[in-house]
Design an enzyme around this catalytic site. Sequence first.
Site, PDB file in Angstrom:
ATOM      1  CB  VAL A  44      -0.996  -0.017   1.181  1.00 30.04           C
ATOM      2  CG1 VAL A  44      -1.758   1.294   1.282  1.00 30.04           C
ATOM      3  CG2 VAL A  44      -1.966  -1.177   1.022  1.00 30.04           C
ATOM      4  CB  ALA A  47      -0.363   1.303  -4.066  1.00 25.78           C
ATOM      5  CD  GLU A  48      -1.506   7.226   0.314  1.00 27.95           C
ATOM      6  OE1 GLU A  48      -1.926   8.375   0.526  1.00 27.95           O
ATOM      7  OE2 GLU A  48      -1.856   6.228   0.969  1.00 27.95           O
ATOM      8  CB  THR A  49       5.042   6.012  -3.039  1.00 24.31           C
ATOM      9  OG1 THR A  49       5.153   5.879  -1.617  1.00 24.31           O
ATOM     10  CG2 THR A  49       6.231   6.800  -3.566  1.00 24.31           C
TER      11      THR A  49
END
Length: 131
Positions: A44, A47-49
């Site tokens: 996660v 993914a968020e990066t």
Amino acid sequence: MSHGTLMERMGIEFTEVSPERLVATMPVAGNTQPYGLLHGGASVVLAETLGSFGAVLNAGEGKIAVGIDINATHHRAARAGLVTGVATLLSAGNTMVSYEIVISDEDGRRCCTSRLTCLIRDLPPGAPAAG
């Protein structure tokens, strides 16, 4: 730009960056849960990066992007090597940007599928600009 950040601690490295598509790698080693498998939270973070960087590229000058929704489906475990995240733009508007992020192991097997939506806001007064 990543010095002292979670991105640096996780070992995330960008290999491709454009507003439509971003690619980064992250080592499994150091990002595992107690069973030696890649931690779902690490996926996660990757993914968020990726999605947040893409959202900033779409936001434009004088704007910031803040994550407002993320989800992740974990398909299989990664045990060693690098995982690669590929963020593909789904939608970019004046106030919201969404990406789909697919994370795969070194054999090209999908480990995680994530979607991130970011809100585009004006840069707060006195805040440093990204980049």
